[in-house]
Write a protein that holds these residues in place. Structure first.
Motif, mmCIF file in Angstrom:
data_model
loop_
_atom_site.group_PDB
_atom_site.id
_atom_site.type_symbol
_atom_site.label_atom_id
_atom_site.label_comp_id
_atom_site.label_asym_id
_atom_site.label_seq_id
_atom_site.Cartn_x
_atom_site.Cartn_y
_atom_site.Cartn_z
ATOM 1 N N GLU A 275 -5.292 11.456 -1.020
ATOM 2 C CA GLU A 275 -6.560 10.936 -1.541
ATOM 3 C C GLU A 275 -6.334 9.641 -2.328
ATOM 4 O OE1 GLU A 275 -9.062 15.115 -2.142
ATOM 5 O OE2 GLU A 275 -7.624 14.454 -3.681
ATOM 6 N N ARG A 276 -5.251 9.610 -3.127
ATOM 7 C CA ARG A 276 -4.950 8.380 -3.866
ATOM 8 C C ARG A 276 -4.662 7.230 -2.911
ATOM 9 N NH1 ARG A 276 -1.511 11.562 -7.036
ATOM 10 N NH2 ARG A 276 0.318 10.494 -6.181
ATOM 11 N N HIS A 277 -3.862 7.500 -1.900
ATOM 12 C CA HIS A 277 -3.511 6.452 -0.934
ATOM 13 C C HIS A 277 -4.751 5.915 -0.237
ATOM 14 C CE1 HIS A 277 1.005 7.642 -0.429
ATOM 15 N NE2 HIS A 277 0.651 7.424 -1.673
ATOM 16 N N LYS A 278 -5.646 6.795 0.116
ATOM 17 C CA LYS A 278 -6.882 6.384 0.795
ATOM 18 C C LYS A 278 -7.725 5.489 -0.106
ATOM 19 C CE LYS A 278 -10.895 8.262 3.260
ATOM 20 N NZ LYS A 278 -11.579 9.509 3.701
ATOM 21 N N LEU A 279 -7.837 5.857 -1.378
ATOM 22 C CA LEU A 279 -8.627 5.067 -2.323
ATOM 23 C C LEU A 279 -7.953 3.732 -2.642
ATOM 24 C CD1 LEU A 279 -9.971 7.736 -4.840
ATOM 25 C CD2 LEU A 279 -11.310 6.281 -3.319
ATOM 26 N N ILE A 280 -6.637 3.743 -2.730
ATOM 27 C CA ILE A 280 -5.896 2.498 -2.987
ATOM 28 C C ILE A 280 -6.162 1.492 -1.866
ATOM 29 C CG2 ILE A 280 -3.593 1.459 -3.054
ATOM 30 C CD1 ILE A 280 -2.667 4.000 -4.573
ATOM 31 N N LEU A 281 -6.073 1.949 -0.630
ATOM 32 C CA LEU A 281 -6.299 1.059 0.516
ATOM 33 C C LEU A 281 -7.738 0.582 0.572
ATOM 34 C CD1 LEU A 281 -4.171 2.903 3.222
ATOM 35 C CD2 LEU A 281 -3.598 0.795 2.005
ATOM 36 N N LYS A 282 -8.677 1.437 0.171
ATOM 37 C CA LYS A 282 -10.089 1.049 0.145
ATOM 38 C C LYS A 282 -10.324 -0.052 -0.886
ATOM 39 C CE LYS A 282 -14.775 2.843 -0.471
ATOM 40 N NZ LYS A 282 -15.595 4.026 -0.837
ATOM 41 N N LYS A 283 -9.745 0.123 -2.074
ATOM 42 C CA LYS A 283 -9.893 -0.888 -3.127
ATOM 43 C C LYS A 283 -9.211 -2.197 -2.728
ATOM 44 C CE LYS A 283 -10.317 2.263 -7.053
ATOM 45 N NZ LYS A 283 -11.613 1.686 -7.491
ATOM 46 N N LEU A 284 -8.092 -2.078 -2.049
ATOM 47 C CA LEU A 284 -7.371 -3.264 -1.586
ATOM 48 C C LEU A 284 -8.213 -4.055 -0.593
ATOM 49 C CD1 LEU A 284 -4.604 -4.667 -1.853
ATOM 50 C CD2 LEU A 284 -3.838 -3.310 0.085
ATOM 51 N N GLU A 285 -8.882 -3.351 0.293
ATOM 52 C CA GLU A 285 -9.740 -4.011 1.282
ATOM 53 C C GLU A 285 -10.941 -4.675 0.619
ATOM 54 O OE1 GLU A 285 -12.258 -2.907 5.365
ATOM 55 O OE2 GLU A 285 -11.179 -1.351 4.276
ATOM 56 N N GLU A 286 -11.488 -4.021 -0.398
ATOM 57 C CA GLU A 286 -12.688 -4.540 -1.068
ATOM 58 C C GLU A 286 -12.383 -5.730 -1.974
ATOM 59 O OE1 GLU A 286 -14.115 -1.116 -3.117
ATOM 60 O OE2 GLU A 286 -15.162 -0.286 -1.354
ATOM 61 N N ASN A 287 -11.254 -5.664 -2.696
ATOM 62 C CA ASN A 287 -10.970 -6.659 -3.737
ATOM 63 C C ASN A 287 -9.897 -7.679 -3.368
ATOM 64 O OD1 ASN A 287 -12.796 -5.267 -5.467
ATOM 65 N ND2 ASN A 287 -11.162 -3.833 -6.017
ATOM 66 N N GLY A 288 -9.100 -7.372 -2.346
ATOM 67 C CA GLY A 288 -8.032 -8.282 -1.973
ATOM 68 C C GLY A 288 -6.740 -8.047 -2.736
ATOM 69 N N PHE B 160 1.622 -5.040 0.448
ATOM 70 C CA PHE B 160 2.814 -5.748 -0.027
ATOM 71 C C PHE B 160 2.791 -5.751 -1.542
ATOM 72 C CE2 PHE B 160 5.059 -9.597 -1.391
ATOM 73 C CZ PHE B 160 6.265 -9.458 -0.703
ATOM 74 N N ARG B 161 3.868 -5.253 -2.155
ATOM 75 C CA ARG B 161 3.933 -5.201 -3.618
ATOM 76 C C ARG B 161 4.421 -6.524 -4.195
ATOM 77 N NH1 ARG B 161 7.753 -0.758 -5.359
ATOM 78 N NH2 ARG B 161 8.901 -1.406 -3.509
ATOM 79 N N SER B 162 3.799 -6.936 -5.311
ATOM 80 C CA SER B 162 4.185 -8.202 -5.934
ATOM 81 C C SER B 162 3.756 -8.242 -7.390
ATOM 82 C CB SER B 162 3.542 -9.372 -5.180
ATOM 83 O OG SER B 162 3.811 -10.601 -5.811
ATOM 84 N N HIS B 163 4.727 -8.256 -8.311
ATOM 85 C CA HIS B 163 4.488 -8.465 -9.740
ATOM 86 C C HIS B 163 3.414 -7.538 -10.314
ATOM 87 C CE1 HIS B 163 7.039 -11.950 -9.405
ATOM 88 N NE2 HIS B 163 6.225 -12.517 -8.537
ATOM 89 N N GLY B 164 3.613 -6.235 -10.222
ATOM 90 C CA GLY B 164 2.694 -5.289 -10.842
ATOM 91 C C GLY B 164 1.378 -5.118 -10.124
ATOM 92 N N ARG B 165 1.313 -5.591 -8.918
ATOM 93 C CA ARG B 165 0.084 -5.447 -8.130
ATOM 94 C C ARG B 165 0.459 -5.289 -6.668
ATOM 95 N NH1 ARG B 165 -3.381 -10.837 -7.611
ATOM 96 N NH2 ARG B 165 -3.936 -10.286 -9.760
ATOM 97 N N ALA B 166 -0.535 -5.082 -5.838
ATOM 98 C CA ALA B 166 -0.324 -5.024 -4.395
ATOM 99 C C ALA B 166 -1.390 -5.866 -3.715
ATOM 100 C CB ALA B 166 -0.392 -3.587 -3.896
ATOM 101 N N ILE B 167 -1.002 -6.507 -2.628
ATOM 102 C CA ILE B 167 -1.908 -7.322 -1.824
ATOM 103 C C ILE B 167 -1.812 -6.852 -0.377
ATOM 104 C CG2 ILE B 167 -1.911 -9.339 -3.338
ATOM 105 C CD1 ILE B 167 0.335 -10.521 -1.742
ATOM 106 N N PRO B 168 -2.763 -7.259 0.476
ATOM 107 C CA PRO B 168 -2.806 -6.693 1.832
ATOM 108 C C PRO B 168 -1.571 -6.930 2.691
ATOM 109 C CG PRO B 168 -4.900 -7.713 1.280
ATOM 110 C CD PRO B 168 -3.941 -8.078 0.188
ATOM 111 N N SER B 169 -0.937 -8.090 2.571
ATOM 112 C CA SER B 169 0.196 -8.374 3.442
ATOM 113 C C SER B 169 1.178 -9.305 2.749
ATOM 114 C CB SER B 169 -0.274 -9.008 4.756
ATOM 115 O OG SER B 169 -0.935 -10.234 4.501
ATOM 116 N N ASN B 170 2.355 -9.417 3.320
ATOM 117 C CA ASN B 170 3.388 -10.297 2.779
ATOM 118 C C ASN B 170 2.908 -11.748 2.828
ATOM 119 O OD1 ASN B 170 5.682 -11.814 2.231
ATOM 120 N ND2 ASN B 170 7.040 -10.492 3.397
ATOM 121 N N PRO B 171 2.816 -12.419 1.665
ATOM 122 C CA PRO B 171 2.299 -13.789 1.648
ATOM 123 C C PRO B 171 3.334 -14.843 2.039
ATOM 124 C CG PRO B 171 2.880 -13.151 -0.569
ATOM 125 C CD PRO B 171 3.136 -11.944 0.312
#
Length: 255
Positions: free
Chosen positions: A7-20, A52-63
Motif C-alpha cells: 500500500e505504501r509503494h502504491k501511494l508513493i508511486l501515485k504521489k510521484l506521478e502527481e507531483n514529479g 530514482f533516488r536523489s538527495h533525500g527525495r525520489a524522482i520518476p527516472s534517472n536524470p
C-alpha cells in the motif's frame, strides 16, 4: 490506519506521478513510519526501475544522461526534431552570421535550413558543414580541432581560439540536458567548454531541444538558463516547465 508495504509503494508511486517528486521526510510523517522504512521503500522501488533516488527525495527516472553515438541519437524523437528545425529556420534574417553547434537537433536544422541573403555559418559539426557546403548561397566556416568521433564534431583549444576571432548574430545550440536550476549540460566536458565560448561569441542564444531533454543532466555544464534567449522545443514540454521558463524571461517556441 497502518499501511502495509504494498500500500505504501502504491501511494508513493501515485504521489510521484502527481507531483514529479517525493520527499523522504514528508512520506515518513504522512505514513507515520521511520525515515529508515521510507528509504527502504524507495530503494526497493528503485531496484524495480520505478523511480530514482536523489538527495533525500525520489524522482520518476534517472536524470543523468549517457553519451550515445550520433548515429543512435539521430533515430530518437525524429519527428519532433524536424518540427523544431523548421521553426528554427524562421528566425534567420538577411546577413545573419550564425554558429551551429553540434548534436542531432542542429544537424536536422542544417538539413531544413533555407538560406537567407548573405548567410554565414560557422559550425563545430562535420555533418552540418557537409550538408550546408552543398548550398552555394551559404558561406560555411568549419571549426578546426580535435575530432570527437561520437558526435562527428570538433572540440578543444584550437576550436576555442578560432571562435575568439569572430562575432555572430545567433547561436543555435543543441544540448543533452536542461535542468531548471542547474542549466544547460552536455555529456562531454570539452564540448561544454567550447559551447561556453560560442555563447560569448554570439548576441542571441537559441537552444534547439526536444522535450525529452528537460529534467536531464549531462556531465559538463554549459551555462545557466539566464544566458538563454530562446528555446525551441515540442509540445511534450509540461506546463510547469514552460511557465518557469517564461518567468526566467526565456522565449519558448513550441514546434
Amino acid at each position: 490506519m497502518v499501511l502495509n508495504i504494498a500500500e505504501r509503494h502504491k501511494l508513493i508511486l501515485k504521489k510521484l506521478e502527481e507531483n514529479g517528486f517525493v520527499e523522504v521526510t514528508d512520506l515518513s510523517k504522512e505514513f507515520d513510519v521511520s525515515l529508515v522504512t521510507i528509504r527502504k521503500d524507495l530503494k526497493a522501488l528503485e531496484e524495480k526501475k520505478l523511480l530514482f533516488r536523489s538527495h533525500g527525495r525520489a524522482i520518476p527516472s534517472n536524470p543523468y544522461t549517457t553519451e550515445n553515438h550520433v548515429n543512435v541519437k539521430e533515430k530518437l524523437q525524429t519527428k519532433e526534431k524536424i518540427r523544431i528545425a523548421s521553426a528554427a529556420g524562421l528566425i534567420l534574417e538577411p546577413n545573419d552570421s550564425i554558429i551551429i553547434a553540434s548534436g542531432t537537433s542542429v544537424i536536422e536544422f542544417a538539413r531544413h535550413l533555407k538560406p537567407v541573403e548573405g548567410l554565414t555559418v560557422l559550425t563545430a559539426s562535420l555533418n552540418t558543414a557537409l550538408i550546408l557546403s552543398e548550398n552555394p548561397n551559404i558561406d560555411v566556416i568549419q571549426l578546426g580541432g580535435i575530432v570527437r568521433r561520437s558526435s562527428s564534431s570538433v572540440i578543444g583549444p584550437i576550436s576555442e581560439k578560432m571562435l575568439a576571432e569572430f562575432t555572430f548574430t545567433k547561436l543555435f545550440l543543441g544540448v543533452d540536458g536542461i535542468d531548471l536550476d542547474y542549466g544547460l549540460t552536455t555529456t562531454n566536458s570539452m564540448e561544454a567548454s567550447l559551447n561556453k565560448e560560442m555563447i560569448k561569441a554570439a548576441h542571441k542564444i537559441i537552444v534547439l531541444a526536444d522535450s525529452s531533454k528537460f529534467g536531464r543532466k549531462g556531465f559538463g555544464r554549459i551555462c545557466g538558463l539566464h544566458e538563454v534567449d530562446q528555446i525551441i522545443t515540442d509540445s511534450g514540454i509540461d506546463e510547469k516547465t514552460k511557465n518557469r521558463l517564461f518567468e526566467l524571461g526565456i522565449d519558448v517556441t513550441i514546434a
